[in-house]
Design an enzyme around this catalytic site. Structure first.
Site, PDB file in Angstrom:
ATOM      1  N   CYS A   2      -4.786  17.808   5.069  1.00 13.86           N
ATOM      2  CA  CYS A   2      -3.954  18.722   4.284  1.00 13.86           C
ATOM      3  C   CYS A   2      -3.451  19.791   5.249  1.00 13.86           C
ATOM      4  O   CYS A   2      -3.881  19.850   6.391  1.00 13.86           O
ATOM      5  CB  CYS A   2      -4.769  19.414   3.200  1.00 13.86           C
ATOM      6  N   ARG A  27       1.415  16.791   7.032  1.00 11.62           N
ATOM      7  CA  ARG A  27      -0.036  16.669   6.868  1.00 11.62           C
ATOM      8  C   ARG A  27      -0.434  16.282   5.444  1.00 11.62           C
ATOM      9  O   ARG A  27      -1.606  16.035   5.165  1.00 11.62           O
ATOM     10  CB  ARG A  27      -0.706  18.000   7.227  1.00 11.62           C
ATOM     11  N   TRP A  76      -3.026  16.419   0.749  1.00 10.89           N
ATOM     12  CA  TRP A  76      -3.092  14.967   0.894  1.00 10.89           C
ATOM     13  C   TRP A  76      -4.418  14.590   0.256  1.00 10.89           C
ATOM     14  O   TRP A  76      -5.486  14.841   0.808  1.00 10.89           O
ATOM     15  CB  TRP A  76      -3.045  14.590   2.368  1.00 10.89           C
ATOM     16  N   ASN A 102      -8.812  22.419   4.089  1.00 12.49           N
ATOM     17  CA  ASN A 102      -8.401  21.161   4.697  1.00 12.49           C
ATOM     18  C   ASN A 102      -9.653  20.542   5.288  1.00 12.49           C
ATOM     19  O   ASN A 102     -10.388  21.214   6.009  1.00 12.49           O
ATOM     20  CB  ASN A 102      -7.364  21.444   5.796  1.00 12.49           C
ATOM     21  N   GLY A 103      -9.916  19.279   4.972  1.00 14.75           N
ATOM     22  CA  GLY A 103     -11.105  18.605   5.505  1.00 14.75           C
ATOM     23  C   GLY A 103     -11.786  17.805   4.416  1.00 14.75           C
ATOM     24  O   GLY A 103     -11.221  17.606   3.337  1.00 14.75           O
ATOM     25  N   GLU A 485      -0.703  -9.009  14.865  1.00 17.60           N
ATOM     26  CA  GLU A 485      -0.400  -7.587  14.745  1.00 17.60           C
ATOM     27  C   GLU A 485       0.243  -7.062  16.036  1.00 17.60           C
ATOM     28  O   GLU A 485       1.196  -6.284  15.986  1.00 17.60           O
ATOM     29  CB  GLU A 485      -1.675  -6.813  14.385  1.00 17.60           C
ATOM     30  N   LYS A 489       3.971  -5.311  16.202  1.00 19.18           N
ATOM     31  CA  LYS A 489       4.207  -3.989  16.789  1.00 19.18           C
ATOM     32  C   LYS A 489       5.318  -4.087  17.830  1.00 19.18           C
ATOM     33  O   LYS A 489       6.200  -3.252  17.898  1.00 19.18           O
ATOM     34  CB  LYS A 489       2.939  -3.433  17.461  1.00 19.18           C
ATOM     35  N   GLU A 492       8.878  -4.825  16.090  1.00 21.97           N
ATOM     36  CA  GLU A 492       9.457  -3.833  15.165  1.00 21.97           C
ATOM     37  C   GLU A 492       9.903  -2.557  15.851  1.00 21.97           C
ATOM     38  O   GLU A 492      10.866  -1.935  15.420  1.00 21.97           O
ATOM     39  CB  GLU A 492       8.509  -3.524  13.996  1.00 21.97           C
ATOM     40  N   HIS A 508       2.243 -27.703  20.637  1.00 26.14           N
ATOM     41  CA  HIS A 508       2.840 -28.606  19.638  1.00 26.14           C
ATOM     42  C   HIS A 508       4.302 -28.258  19.392  1.00 26.14           C
ATOM     43  O   HIS A 508       4.845 -28.579  18.336  1.00 26.14           O
ATOM     44  CB  HIS A 508       2.024 -28.577  18.351  1.00 26.14           C
ATOM     45  N   LYS A 607       9.319   3.194   5.670  1.00 26.17           N
ATOM     46  CA  LYS A 607       7.864   3.346   5.674  1.00 26.17           C
ATOM     47  C   LYS A 607       7.237   2.700   4.451  1.00 26.17           C
ATOM     48  O   LYS A 607       6.192   2.086   4.522  1.00 26.17           O
ATOM     49  CB  LYS A 607       7.509   4.836   5.756  1.00 26.17           C
TER      50      LYS A 607
HETATM   51  C1  F6R Z   1       4.235  -2.501  10.228  1.00 27.62           C
HETATM   52  C2  F6R Z   1       4.147  -1.892   8.927  1.00 27.62           C
HETATM   53  C3  F6R Z   1       4.435  -2.743   7.748  1.00 27.62           C
HETATM   54  C4  F6R Z   1       3.491  -2.417   6.592  1.00 27.62           C
HETATM   55  C5  F6R Z   1       3.918  -3.170   5.332  1.00 27.62           C
HETATM   56  C6  F6R Z   1       2.981  -2.909   4.177  1.00 27.62           C
HETATM   57  O1  F6R Z   1       3.943  -1.582  11.246  1.00 27.62           O
HETATM   58  O2  F6R Z   1       3.876  -0.728   8.797  1.00 27.62           O
HETATM   59  O3  F6R Z   1       4.378  -4.101   8.065  1.00 27.62           O
HETATM   60  O4  F6R Z   1       2.180  -2.747   6.968  1.00 27.62           O
HETATM   61  O5  F6R Z   1       5.213  -2.797   4.969  1.00 27.62           O
HETATM   62  O6  F6R Z   1       2.994  -1.564   3.798  1.00 27.62           O
HETATM   63  P1  F6R Z   1       1.847  -0.960   2.908  1.00 27.62           P
HETATM   64  O7  F6R Z   1       0.589  -1.008   3.719  1.00 27.62           O
HETATM   65  O8  F6R Z   1       2.283   0.446   2.610  1.00 27.62           O
HETATM   66  O9  F6R Z   1       1.736  -1.808   1.678  1.00 27.62           O
END
Ligand code: F6R
Length: 612
Positions: A2, A27, A76, A102-103, A485, A489, A492, A508, A607
């Site tokens: 927070c 935050r 948060w 916060n904490g 993963e 990374k 993207e 294959h 996001k």
């Molecule tokens: C990749 C990334 C996305 C999310 C995906 C699911 O770095 O951030 O692939 O993992 O969009 O999002 P959430 O976890 O919010 O359901």
């Protein structure tokens, strides 16, 4: 996580506090609140659910609130869903003490019970309300002043906190205390400022104090006095902030993503601490009793993107340890597959945001079919958290960079907790193995820090290969899940075409894409598969690939095959993903930086994906 702010001076506090909070919204942003007072007048409190602008509208940008001393908070949620009731500031029953925090107070239940026995009542589900009432309790019990009462409360509170507290009978000042949560105190002519982070006060002053752990401060108008937990005065050195505001917001890091990569040890530690109590795993907060765990016969994990990759790593760990079948499905596929589900299945939905449309639809489908659901979610009070039968919160704090890092790591920590506890309850591991696995899990945050210390080598490697066009990540078993993963990374944020392949599958078809200089990352954290993957690495090397190896310290023979090797500390094979993913996150990050791309907001991505 927070954000807190405070002001004591001669201007209108609410306007300054709101402006400070706007710099801390990263935050937390599920609710916000202010407490202001002028002279001996009663403290006025205003709170609002939602983003900060809702509070700003409610108070006419702070102009509607009169007072020259105040504290503020942007929340948060960790304990208690986002709501006006749970928003800070919180007050003692007779409004003697008002505070923001916060904490995470780990023993808040125990303290709450103590206060209930002393006739305190509680209106929220927060740990903060408990802390504020505990201070009030000591003030009344010992008839002492603020410093003594805060110090007494601090000796009882376990966990982390940055607290700012106003006392009814002390109208000229407010008080702060801190342990393991950030707080900075700024001093200007006739005015003092406090905040969780420097940007919130930079507009007013660059002269700051960083209050130490387990210290208390009395904040006057342009003055500050410090005390230790024994209530003895301490002298602190004033420092001058030389950074610019934007850099400070990212804590000195260039981007949110690299900041969040560095926050991973803490995210994992906080998440583990939430369910490991006195060396044992306790899943009762998620409502998973031993009887219920024993009754589950199949697990289906549903998620999108990186959260899906957590599911894949989790599948290996759960199947190996618990010996029950685990299916992992992409939420966008699961929802249209007419999946076969049985009454004794558990459907686990993993989501950072808790709002991903496909994951939410998958959860609803499982519920319609009468199957029990568990959400592993970072955002408290989000749709998935509200609708799942059981919820497990990851304590990663708000994630700002579009590419997930710390939420992914916190989700993995939860998967480990589930796997180890399920295995114990179902008699698959003995007491000794159970204790060993938990002890090993607890070493992960420190080991993650060690991996981060090695980041310069990855930076160098990324700079050298910043022109790469294609990249492959290969591994077997859990190493394949790590590869997926790592590959996501890379593509993207760096826009480098990359693919993850099960190492044995490459020949294959896909191996025909390997030519001179193609970059291949071989992930080898699993002892039993190490030699197998190494020979697959040798296969691509003979076709011209440039090889990066990723393995544990001790496996030095990999250098006979790999051109460049990154080592991670040894850990249980079940938990290797947590350490091995960090170099791959760093590789994606540094490649993106080297290519001059928008790391935190890559093109075409959002996001939170709330559409199909
Ligand atoms: C990749 C990334 C996305 C999310 C995906 C699911 O770095 O951030 O692939 O993992 O969009 O999002 P959430 O976890 O919010 O359901």
């Amino acid at each position: 996580m927070c954000g807190i702010v405070g002001y004591n001076g001669s201007s209108n506090a609410a306007e300054i506090l709101l402006e400070g909070l706007s710099k801390l919204e990263y935050r937390g942003y599920d609710s916000a609140g202010l407490a202001v007072r002028s002279g001996t007048n009663d403290v006025v409190i205003v709170k609002a659910k939602g983003r900060l602008r809702v509070l700003a509208e409610k108070t006419n940008d702070g102009k509607a609130l009169k007072g020259t001393l105040g504290i503020g908070h942007t929340r948060w949620a960790t304990h208690g869903e986002p709501s006006e009731n749970n928003a800070h500031p919180h007050v003692s029953d007779d409004r003697n003490v008002v505070g923001v925090h916060n904490g995470i107070i780990e023993n808040y239940q125990e303290l709450k019970e103590k206060l209930l026995r002393h006739d305190y009542t509680f209106y929220s589900n927060t740990d903060t309300e408990v802390a504020i009432k505990l201070i009030d309790y000591y003030m009344k019990k010992y008839k002492e002043g603020p410093i003594d009462s805060i110090a007494r409360a601090m000796t009882r509170i376990k966990g982390s906190y940055a607290l700012a507290v106003i006392f009814k009978d002390y109208p000229e000042e407010f008080y702060v205390a801190r342990k393991d949560s950030p707080m900075v105190i700024g001093i200007a002519e006739g005015a003092s400022f406090i905040a969780s982070d420097v940007p919130a006060i930079l507009k007013h002053t660059r002269n700051v104090y960083y209050i130490g752990n387990q210290q208390i401060a009395r904040i006057g108008k342009g003055t500050v006095e410090f005390f230790d937990i024994d209530r003895e005065p301490v002298e602190l050195q004033m420092e001058e902030v030389t950074w610019d505001a934007e850099a400070a917001e990212k804590g000195g890091f260039e981007h949110f993503m690299i900041k969040e990569i560095h926050e991973q040890p803490k995210a994992v530690k906080d998440t583990l601490n939430a369910f490991i109590k006195d060396g044992r795993i306790d899943l009762s907060e998620a409502g998973l009793s031993d009887e219920y765990i024993a009754s589950i016969n199949n697990v289906t994990i549903v998620a999108c993107g990186s959260a899906y990759h957590v599911g894949l790593a989790g599948q290996y760990v759960i199947e190996k340890l618990v010996r029950i079948p685990v299916r992992v499905d992409l939420a966008s596929e699961f929802r249209y597959r007419d999946p076969i589900l049985n009454a004794d299945d558990l459907v686990i939905v993993i989501s950072q945001s808790g709002e991903t449309a496909d994951s939410l639809a998958a959860l609803r489908l499982a519920k319609e079919r009468g199957v029990s659901t568990l959400g592993i979610v970072n955002v408290v009070g989000s749709s998935i958290a509200r609708e799942a039968d059981h919820v497990f919160y990851t304590l990663a704090g708000p994630e700002i960079a579009v590419a997930t890092t710390k939420a992914y790591s916190a989700q993995l920590a939860v998967m480990y907790g589930l796997a180890v506890q399920f295995a114990k309850v179902r008699g698959q591991i003995d007491e000794e193995t159970y204790a060993q696995l938990i002890a090993e899990m607890e070493t992960l945050p420190k080991k993650m820090e060690r991996v981060l210390e090695d980041k310069e080598r990855i930076q160098w490697f990324a700079a050298k290969y910043s022109n790469a066009k294609d990249m492959f990540f290969i591994g077997r078993g859990i190493d394949y899940a790590i590869s997926m993963e790592g590959s996501l990374k890379m593509k993207e944020i760096s826009y480098v075409h990359s693919e993850a392949y099960a190492a044995g599958e490459l020949k294959h078809g896909t191996i025909s894409l390997v030519e001179d200089g193609t970059l291949v990352v071989g992930v080898c954290t699993q002892n039993s598969l190490y030699e197998k993957t190494r020979s697959n690495m040798a296969e691509v090397k003979t076709r011209g690939a440039y090889l990066m190896g990723l393995t544990s310290y001790g496996n030095y023979a990999i250098e006979d095959t790999a051109d460049f090797t990154v080592y991670i500390p040894r850990t249980s094979e079940y938990f290797a993903t947590t350490l091995a993913i960090i170099p791959l996150q760093l590789l994606g990050y540094y490649l993106s930086v080297a290519r001059g791309l928008n790391v935190d907001k890559p093109r075409n991505l959002a996001k939170s994906v709330t559409v199909e």
